[in-house]
Design a protein around this motif. Structure first.
Motif, PDB file in Angstrom:
ATOM      1  N   ASN A 113       0.818  -1.212   0.000  1.00  0.00           N
ATOM      2  CA  ASN A 113       0.000   0.000   0.000  1.00  0.00           C
ATOM      3  C   ASN A 113       0.854   1.265   0.000  1.00  0.00           C
ATOM      4  N   TRP A 114       1.903   1.295   0.828  1.00  0.00           N
ATOM      5  CA  TRP A 114       2.738   2.489   0.875  1.00  0.00           C
ATOM      6  C   TRP A 114       3.489   2.705  -0.433  1.00  0.00           C
ATOM      7  N   ASN A 115       3.969   1.643  -1.036  1.00  0.00           N
ATOM      8  CA  ASN A 115       4.614   1.791  -2.347  1.00  0.00           C
ATOM      9  C   ASN A 115       3.613   2.273  -3.391  1.00  0.00           C
ATOM     10  N   LEU A 116       2.364   1.873  -3.243  1.00  0.00           N
ATOM     11  CA  LEU A 116       1.317   2.363  -4.136  1.00  0.00           C
ATOM     12  C   LEU A 116       1.100   3.860  -3.936  1.00  0.00           C
ATOM     13  N   TYR A 117       1.005   4.304  -2.685  1.00  0.00           N
ATOM     14  CA  TYR A 117       0.807   5.731  -2.417  1.00  0.00           C
ATOM     15  C   TYR A 117       1.966   6.570  -2.977  1.00  0.00           C
ATOM     16  N   ILE A 118       3.176   6.083  -2.770  1.00  0.00           N
ATOM     17  CA  ILE A 118       4.358   6.817  -3.244  1.00  0.00           C
ATOM     18  C   ILE A 118       4.340   6.941  -4.763  1.00  0.00           C
ATOM     19  N   THR A 119       3.994   5.870  -5.437  1.00  0.00           N
ATOM     20  CA  THR A 119       3.981   5.882  -6.896  1.00  0.00           C
ATOM     21  C   THR A 119       2.871   6.769  -7.439  1.00  0.00           C
ATOM     22  N   VAL A 120       1.683   6.668  -6.846  1.00  0.00           N
ATOM     23  CA  VAL A 120       0.564   7.493  -7.299  1.00  0.00           C
ATOM     24  C   VAL A 120       0.890   8.975  -7.120  1.00  0.00           C
ATOM     25  N   GLY A 121       1.486   9.342  -5.984  1.00  0.00           N
ATOM     26  CA  GLY A 121       1.850  10.732  -5.763  1.00  0.00           C
ATOM     27  C   GLY A 121       2.839  11.238  -6.784  1.00  0.00           C
ATOM     28  N   GLN A 122       3.831  10.419  -7.112  1.00  0.00           N
ATOM     29  CA  GLN A 122       4.861  10.829  -8.058  1.00  0.00           C
ATOM     30  C   GLN A 122       4.297  11.028  -9.461  1.00  0.00           C
ATOM     31  N   TYR A 123       3.575  10.037  -9.961  1.00  0.00           N
ATOM     32  CA  TYR A 123       3.158  10.091 -11.354  1.00  0.00           C
ATOM     33  C   TYR A 123       1.934  10.965 -11.571  1.00  0.00           C
ATOM     34  N   LEU A 436       1.043   7.892 -17.183  1.00  0.00           N
ATOM     35  CA  LEU A 436      -0.248   7.255 -16.931  1.00  0.00           C
ATOM     36  C   LEU A 436      -0.082   5.749 -16.778  1.00  0.00           C
ATOM     37  N   SER A 437       0.782   5.164 -17.596  1.00  0.00           N
ATOM     38  CA  SER A 437       0.998   3.714 -17.517  1.00  0.00           C
ATOM     39  C   SER A 437       1.639   3.339 -16.181  1.00  0.00           C
ATOM     40  N   HIS A 438       2.586   4.166 -15.708  1.00  0.00           N
ATOM     41  CA  HIS A 438       3.171   3.889 -14.402  1.00  0.00           C
ATOM     42  C   HIS A 438       2.121   4.007 -13.305  1.00  0.00           C
ATOM     43  N   LEU A 439       1.310   5.045 -13.413  1.00  0.00           N
ATOM     44  CA  LEU A 439       0.274   5.254 -12.404  1.00  0.00           C
ATOM     45  C   LEU A 439      -0.724   4.101 -12.389  1.00  0.00           C
ATOM     46  N   VAL A 440      -1.221   3.756 -13.573  1.00  0.00           N
ATOM     47  CA  VAL A 440      -2.199   2.670 -13.681  1.00  0.00           C
ATOM     48  C   VAL A 440      -1.545   1.324 -13.355  1.00  0.00           C
ATOM     49  N   GLY A 441      -0.330   1.116 -13.892  1.00  0.00           N
ATOM     50  CA  GLY A 441       0.339  -0.164 -13.682  1.00  0.00           C
ATOM     51  C   GLY A 441       0.625  -0.438 -12.221  1.00  0.00           C
ATOM     52  N   TYR A 442       1.265   0.520 -11.558  1.00  0.00           N
ATOM     53  CA  TYR A 442       1.565   0.329 -10.141  1.00  0.00           C
ATOM     54  C   TYR A 442       0.292   0.202  -9.318  1.00  0.00           C
ATOM     55  N   SER A 443      -0.683   1.082  -9.576  1.00  0.00           N
ATOM     56  CA  SER A 443      -1.914   1.066  -8.785  1.00  0.00           C
ATOM     57  C   SER A 443      -2.675  -0.233  -8.990  1.00  0.00           C
TER      58      SER A 443
END
Length: 490
Positions: A113-123, A436-443
Motif C-alpha cells: 500500500n505504501w509503495n502504491l501511495y508513493i507511486t501514485v503521488g509521483q506520477y 499514466l501507464s506507471h500510475l495505472v500499472g503500479y496502482s
C-alpha cells in the motif's frame, strides 16, 4: 566500421533537410507561437556525433534502478521495524510451506500500500508537468528540460537521505517523489532523450537509435541492480542513496557541458502556458500537421499505437513493481543480493533482445519484431505466475529476453508518422502516456496483488498476459492491412 555503416546508423539526410521541412510546416500552421518573436522554432543542423544523450539516459536509468528497488526494500524493512516484526526475510520461508504469520502478512500488505501511495503521488504530479515540459522543449530547447528534471531527482535523493539519517516516517519518501514529479522526474528526462534522438536521426535509422537508448537503459539498470543489491546487503541503504545523488548531479553537469542544443530557442518562450496543452491536444485530435495532410488513417494509427504503447507499459511497470515484493515474501524470501541478480538478469536478457532487434530488422518487418517481443513477455509472465522456486524465477527472467523490443518499435512508428517540429509534442504525449501507464500499472497491479494474495499469488501475472493480447491484436491487424494494401497497389 565503414562510412556506409555509419550513415546507416546515424542517418545524416535528416540533419540536412530538417530545417527546410520545419520552415514549410511553420507556414502551414494556423497558430503562431505566443512569444515576442514571430519566427517559428526550427531545428539546428548538427555535425554528426557518435554520442549525444546516450550517457544521459544511462545515468538517469542507473540512478532510477538503484533508487526504486532499494526504496521498496527500505519501506518493507521500516514497516517491519515499526510493527515489531523480528523475523528475518527468510523466517518461516520454505518451498514446502506458503504460510506466513499474521505480522508478516501485515508487513507485506502495508508495504504494498505504501509503495502504491508513493507511486501514485509521483506520477500524478508528473502527468500534469510532463506535457508542459515536453512541448516547451520545442520552443526553449531540449537542454533546459534535461537539466531541470535531473535537478528534481537530485532533490528527491537529498530528501531520501534525510529520511535515512533522521529516521523520518515513510511519508517523507512520498514527499520526495512529489517534489521530483514537479520537475518532470525521470519521465521528462527520458522523453527529451527520445525527442533529441528524433531530432538527429532520419526515419530509416530512428528505430535503431531508439533501440540504442533502450540498450543504455538495460545496461545501466543491470549494473545498478547488481551493485545496489550487494551494496545494500553489505553496508545498508545510505551509501547507495548517496550514489543516486551523485549520478543525478553528474547528469546535470554532463548536459550543461557536452550536450549541444538541437532546437533554436525562442526568447521569451513561456513554460507555464496553456499553449503547450493545446499542442498536445491538437496532436491527439488531428494527428498533427503531417498526419492531417495524410488523412484520417494516420490519426487512427497514432491512436492505436498509443493505446498499444500504454498497455505494454502498464504491463511492464505493473509486473516490474511486483517482482521485488514477490521475491521478498514466501516461498522465495530472496535477499537484497539475490534480488539484484534477478533484476540484472532481466536487464541483461532485454539487452540481448535489443541487439536481436538490429539483426531481425534485416529480415523481418518491425511489426513482426514487436509481436515476437510480446510473445517473449507472455512466456516469461506465465512462468512467473507459478514460480515457487528460485530456478523458476530465473527461468522467467530468461524467457523475457525479447520483451524490450516492442516499445522502441512502437515509439519509432509513432515518430515516423509526424514531422520534425512535432517531435517534442509527440514525446511529451508519449511521456504523459508513460506516466499514466506507471500510475495505472503500479496502482492496478499492487491492488490486484494485495487482493489476490490469499487466493492465488501469481494471478497478477496471468492478468498481465491477458492484457498483452490487446496490443498483439492491434499490431497484427495493422500489419495485415498494410500487406493487403501493398498487394492491392501492386
Amino acid at each position: 566500421m565503414t562510412e556506409e555503416d555509419t550513415e546507416e546508423i546515424v542517418g545524416r539526410d535528416e540533419l540536412t533537410t530538417t530545417a527546410d521541412y520545419g520552415t514549410n510546416q511553420c507556414r502551414n500552421t494556423e497558430e503562431t507561437v505566443p512569444t515576442a518573436s514571430t519566427c517559428c522554432p526550427r531545428p539546428i543542423k548538427l555535425t554528426w556525433r557518435p554520442v549525444t544523450v546516450e550517457p544521459v539516459m544511462f545515468l538517469v536509468m542507473f540512478s532510477l534502478a538503484l533508487n526504486v528497488p532499494l526504496s521498496t526494500q527500505y519501506v518493507w524493512d521500516r514497516i517491519g521495524e515499526d510493527l515489531g516484526f523480528n523475523g528475518s526475510r527468510s523466517s518461516g520461508c520454505s518451498n514446502e510451506s506458503l504460510s506466513l504469520d499474521p505480522v508478516a502478512k501485515e508487513v507485506e500488505i502495508l508495504s504494498v500500500n505504501w509503495n502504491l501511495y508513493i507511486t501514485v503521488g509521483q506520477y500524478s504530479v508528473a502527468m500534469v508537468l510532463v506535457p508542459l515540459l515536453g512541448s516547451w522543449s520545442d520552443l526553449a530547447g531540449r537542454r533546459p528540460v534535461l537539466i531541470i528534471s535531473n535537478l528534481g531527482m537530485a532533490i528527491q535523493a537529498v530528501v531520501n537521505l534525510l529520511v535515512l539519517y533522521l529516521k523520518l516516517p515513510v511519508f517523507y519518501l512520498l514527499l520526495a517523489r512529489i517534489l521530483s514529479g514537479l520537475t518532470g522526474d525521470f519521465v521528462a528526462a527520458m522523453a527529451i532523450c527520445y525527442s533529441y534522438v528524433a531530432d538527429v536521426s532520419d526515419q530509416r535509422s530512428r528505430t535503431f537509435r531508439v533501440a540504442i537508448l533502450e540498450a543504455c537503459r538495460a545496461v545501466s539498470a543491470m549494473l545498478a541492480s547488481v551493485l545496489g543489491g550487494k551494496w545494500a546487503q553489505a553496508d545498508g541503504y545510505i551509501k547507495p542513496f548517496w550514489m543516486v545523488l551523485v549520478m543525478n548531479l553528474a547528469t546535470v553537469f554532463y548536459v550543461y557541458l557536452f550536450v549541444p542544443e538541437t532546437m533554436v530557442p525562442i526568447p521569451g518562450a513561456k513554460l507555464f502556458s496553456l499553449r503547450h496543452y493545446r499542442a498536445v491536444w491538437q496532436l491527439l485530435s488531428s494527428g498533427g500537421g503531417a498526419a492531417a495532410a495524410a488523412g484520417r488513417r494516420t490519426r487512427t494509427r497514432l491512436w492505436l499505437y498509443l493505446l498499444s504503447y500504454l498497455i505494454v507499459l502498464v504491463v511492464h511497470t505493473g509486473s516490474f513493481s511486483l517482482y521485488v515484493l514477490y521475491e521478498l515474501s514466501a516461498p522465495l524470501c530472496w535477499s537484497s543480493s539475490l534480488i539484484g541478480y534477478g533484476l540484472a538478469l532481466l536487464n541483461l536478457t532485454s539487452l540481448i533482445g535489443l541487439l536481436a532487434l538490429k539483426v531481425t530488422q534485416r529480415c523481418l518487418e518491425e511489426s513482426w519484431v514487436a509481436l515476437m517481443g510480446l510473445v517473449s513477455n507472455v512466456a516469461g509472465l506465465l512462468v512467473f505466475s507459478m514460480a515457487n522456486t528460485t530456478g523458476l524465477m530465473f527461468t522467467g527472467y530468461a524467457l523475457c529476453f525479447l520483451y524490450m523490443t516492442t516499445s522502441p518499435v512502437l515509439t519509432s512508428k509513432m515518430s515516423k508518422l509526424l514531422g520534425p517540429l512535432e517531435q517534442g509534442a509527440l514525446f511529451a504525449t508519449i511521456a504523459c502516456v508513460s506516466s499514466l501507464s506507471h500510475l495505472v500499472g503500479y496502482s492496478l497491479f499492487n491492488w490486484l496483488f494485495a487482493a489476490t494474495l490469499h487466493l492465488m499469488k501469481g494471478f497478477s501475472f496471468l492478468f498481465a498476459v491477458a492484457l498483452l493480447l490487446i496490443p498483439s491484436g492491434i499490431i497484427g491487424v495493422l500489419k495485415c492491412i498494410d500487406q493487403r494494401r501493398e498487394r492491392g497497389a501492386g
